[in-house]
Motif scaffolding. Structure first.
Motif, mmCIF file in Angstrom:
data_model
loop_
_atom_site.group_PDB
_atom_site.id
_atom_site.type_symbol
_atom_site.label_atom_id
_atom_site.label_comp_id
_atom_site.label_asym_id
_atom_site.label_seq_id
_atom_site.Cartn_x
_atom_site.Cartn_y
_atom_site.Cartn_z
ATOM 1 N N UNK A 1 0.731 -10.763 -2.218
ATOM 2 C CA UNK A 1 -0.464 -11.561 -1.897
ATOM 3 C C UNK A 1 -1.709 -10.683 -1.879
ATOM 4 N N UNK A 2 -1.610 -9.500 -1.290
ATOM 5 C CA UNK A 2 -2.778 -8.621 -1.239
ATOM 6 C C UNK A 2 -3.231 -8.229 -2.640
ATOM 7 N N UNK A 3 -2.289 -7.868 -3.509
ATOM 8 C CA UNK A 3 -2.690 -7.428 -4.841
ATOM 9 C C UNK A 3 -3.149 -8.588 -5.716
ATOM 10 N N UNK A 4 -2.640 -9.777 -5.489
ATOM 11 C CA UNK A 4 -3.207 -10.945 -6.167
ATOM 12 C C UNK A 4 -4.679 -11.092 -5.790
ATOM 13 N N UNK A 5 -4.964 -10.910 -4.511
ATOM 14 C CA UNK A 5 -6.344 -11.033 -4.021
ATOM 15 C C UNK A 5 -7.225 -9.912 -4.566
ATOM 16 N N UNK A 6 -6.728 -8.687 -4.544
ATOM 17 C CA UNK A 6 -7.491 -7.554 -5.070
ATOM 18 C C UNK A 6 -7.776 -7.727 -6.563
ATOM 19 N N UNK A 7 -6.785 -8.158 -7.309
ATOM 20 C CA UNK A 7 -6.954 -8.316 -8.756
ATOM 21 C C UNK A 7 -7.926 -9.443 -9.084
ATOM 22 N N UNK A 8 -7.967 -10.467 -8.231
ATOM 23 C CA UNK A 8 -8.925 -11.560 -8.423
ATOM 24 C C UNK A 8 -10.357 -11.111 -8.161
ATOM 25 N N UNK A 9 -10.548 -10.212 -7.190
ATOM 26 C CA UNK A 9 -11.886 -9.941 -6.690
ATOM 27 C C UNK A 9 -12.444 -8.574 -7.074
ATOM 28 N N UNK A 10 -11.612 -7.712 -7.665
ATOM 29 C CA UNK A 10 -12.079 -6.390 -8.085
ATOM 30 C C UNK A 10 -11.878 -6.235 -9.580
ATOM 31 N N UNK A 11 -12.929 -5.824 -10.258
ATOM 32 C CA UNK A 11 -12.881 -5.708 -11.719
ATOM 33 C C UNK A 11 -12.221 -4.408 -12.160
ATOM 34 N N UNK A 12 -12.629 -3.316 -11.544
ATOM 35 C CA UNK A 12 -12.070 -2.015 -11.923
ATOM 36 C C UNK A 12 -12.010 -1.115 -10.695
ATOM 37 N N UNK A 13 -11.139 -0.094 -10.763
ATOM 38 C CA UNK A 13 -10.966 0.809 -9.634
ATOM 39 C C UNK A 13 -10.619 2.200 -10.148
ATOM 40 N N UNK A 14 -11.113 3.217 -9.434
ATOM 41 C CA UNK A 14 -10.790 4.598 -9.792
ATOM 42 C C UNK A 14 -10.849 5.451 -8.539
ATOM 43 N N UNK A 15 -10.249 6.632 -8.617
ATOM 44 C CA UNK A 15 -10.297 7.543 -7.484
ATOM 45 C C UNK A 15 -11.707 8.069 -7.277
ATOM 46 N N UNK A 16 -12.106 8.205 -6.005
ATOM 47 C CA UNK A 16 -13.424 8.747 -5.676
ATOM 48 C C UNK A 16 -13.290 10.057 -4.906
ATOM 49 N N UNK A 17 -12.107 10.619 -4.889
ATOM 50 C CA UNK A 17 -11.842 11.858 -4.161
ATOM 51 C C UNK A 17 -10.353 12.130 -4.177
ATOM 52 N N UNK A 18 -9.950 13.111 -3.401
ATOM 53 C CA UNK A 18 -8.550 13.523 -3.405
ATOM 54 C C UNK A 18 -7.751 12.742 -2.363
ATOM 55 N N UNK A 19 -6.675 12.053 -2.757
ATOM 56 C CA UNK A 19 -5.818 11.385 -1.774
ATOM 57 C C UNK A 19 -5.123 12.420 -0.887
ATOM 58 N N UNK A 20 -4.724 11.997 0.306
ATOM 59 C CA UNK A 20 -4.023 12.904 1.225
ATOM 60 C C UNK A 20 -2.847 12.174 1.852
ATOM 61 N N UNK A 21 -1.705 12.856 1.899
ATOM 62 C CA UNK A 21 -0.512 12.304 2.524
ATOM 63 C C UNK A 21 -0.417 12.778 3.973
ATOM 64 N N UNK A 22 0.285 11.990 4.784
ATOM 65 C CA UNK A 22 0.469 12.352 6.188
ATOM 66 C C UNK A 22 1.549 13.417 6.339
ATOM 67 N N UNK A 23 1.437 14.186 7.408
ATOM 68 C CA UNK A 23 2.449 15.174 7.767
ATOM 69 C C UNK A 23 3.462 14.486 8.674
ATOM 70 N N UNK A 24 4.597 14.118 8.114
ATOM 71 C CA UNK A 24 5.603 13.412 8.893
ATOM 72 C C UNK A 24 6.950 13.502 8.197
ATOM 73 N N UNK A 25 7.983 13.803 8.970
ATOM 74 C CA UNK A 25 9.322 13.847 8.383
ATOM 75 C C UNK A 25 9.974 12.470 8.347
#
Length: 433
Positions: free
Chosen positions: A394-418
């Motif tokens: 449902x979220x991605x249906x909504x995003x695809x309906x309302x956003x034309x294009x998307x790209x990274x604007x910086x470096x993603x970061x993962x959490x420190x967790x086992x």
């Protein structure tokens, strides 16, 4: 024939497997798992430094993890903790609970008939037929999440704006927690699952020592219990159609749930139903932001969306491991396992096993079959898997309906967790449709 010798991990490798920072680095960790699957797929890990823990078997091959997941008679969720813990954390839990290694008693910690009795209390709630009754409500929550994303202009941290608050709001609505209490639930969830990452545990203390992390988690559990004790009293006096009412008024073997088991039920639904879906959602968005052509394809052909959702769950693997205890002498992958041995089923390693997933580090929305282990398997398979898939679709249906294009604007970061992990930051640049 099972071998009796213990193939023991190199100290540096053993440390990496339990180091929260390793799961933030990701690719170097996957390199380690690739080598272990080939050379030492069932390996003995012992304490090597000041991070003292009980020894355990690390299991990295898909086939072995799948077999263990389905054999709930041989590989138990009790009596030892189902999440990797240092020895001092285990001792702290035993002190807090009067002897149990489980700080929280829940579906995740029960075995056999007890587990099924508790699972059946809410199982129908999370089946597709019932979830269809809340689909439109979830769609409204998705639109509100995208509204927040677009309000800040054409750049935002997707995790903070969407993937963290969206699934939290969904599961809290289903449980019956008022919206004004959601920030408190988010903070407590992050303290439970993000205790190893200073950006997530909201403690303000960097490089927390293990005992401080344990106390942080214990404090979050106590706060959860106080909150849901009040909610239970309200739902017993005035029951409604939400999950909280089901738990508050549940009966097992003719008796109401005791306080510890009831609070554990609330906590596992509130916490597990949020962070895991948040991680998978951010993982899917990262893959699409890196691949504009795939974004354009799924925008014009929504039949591709289920594949993107499923691949994101495998590729991200939010629940990174569970521990099991051998109920009897047995073997795993040709290695002799003694009764009472502790074993780590590492889902990250299993979901990146090239014997089952061609080019496993590639995000492949067309991957088929895609029988990953991110939801586990067997009797303990994730109770909320249908809800997670529905929320993401449902979220991605909504995003695809309302956003034309998307790209990274910086470096993603993962959490420190086992334990539960994923992206903690995903800076995006986008244009509205």
């Amino acid at each position: 024939m099972a071998t009796r010798e213990k193939p023991t991990l190199d100290p540096a490798v053993a440390r990496a497997v339990i180091d929260p920072a390793s799961y933030a680095a990701w690719d170097p960790l996957l390199d380690i798992f690739d080598r272990l699957r080939e050379e030492m797929p069932v390996a003995w890990a012992e304490s090597q430094d000041d991070h003292v823990h009980p020894p355990f078997w690390l299991v990295t091959r898909y086939d072995d993890v799948m077999r263990m997941s389905k054999d709930n008679a041989t590989f138990l969720n009790n009596p030892h903790t189902v999440v990797f813990s240092l020895t001092e954390g285990i001792e702290f839990a035993k002190k807090m609970t009067g002897g149990s290694e489980h700080l929280v008693a829940s579906l995740v910690t029960f075995d056999g008939a007890t587990h099924m009795k508790y699972r059946k209390l809410t199982q129908e709630w999370f089946m597709p037929k019932n979830l269809r009754t809340v689909e439109e409500e979830i769609r409204g929550i998705a639109h509100a999440a995208v509204d927040r994303l677009l309000e800040g202009g054409n750049e935002a941290d997707f995790v903070k704006a969407v993937s963290a608050p969206y699934p939290l709001h969904v599961v809290m609505q289903i449980m019956g927690v008022p919206e004004e209490d959601e920030p408190r639930m988010l903070m407590l969830t992050q303290q439970l699952f993000g205790g190893q990452d200073d950006d997530l545990n909201q403690s303000g203390i960097k490089d927390l020592p293990p005992e401080a992390i344990t106390q942080l988690v214990a404090g979050a559990v106590a706060d959860f219990e106080a909150y849901f004790a009040k909610l239970t009293a309200e739902r017993r006096a005035n029951p409604t159609a939400d999950v909280a009412s089901t738990i508050a008024n549940a009966v097992i073997d003719g008796e109401p749930l005791n306080d510890r088991d009831m609070m554990g039920y609330y906590i596992i639904l509130a916490a597990a139903g949020h962070d895991t879906t948040s991680a998978s959602t951010a993982g899917a968005m990262l893959a699409l932001a890196r691949d504009p052509e795939q974004w354009a394809r799924v925008k014009s052909d929504r039949s591709l969306l289920p594949g993107i959702v499923e691949e994101a769950i495998r590729w991200t693997t939010p629940v990174q491991h569970f521990m099991r205890t051998a109920a009897e002498d047995t073997e795993v992958g040709g290695q002799a396992i003694a009764k009472g041995d502790w074993l780590m089923m590492n889902y990250v390693a299993a979901n990146h096993d090239p014997a089952h997933f061609e080019n496993p580090r590639k995000f492949d929305a067309a991957r088929s079959p895609n029988r990953h282990l991110a939801f586990g398997a067997g009797a303990h398979q994730c109770l909320g898997l249908h809800l997670a898939r529905l929320e993401m679709r449902i979220l991605f249906e909504t995003l695809l309906d309302r956003i034309e294009s998307v790209e990274l604007a910086g470096e993603p970061a993962r959490s420190k967790s086992t334990f539960v992990g994923g992206l903690k930051a995903l800076p995006l640049r986008f244009t509205a449709a």
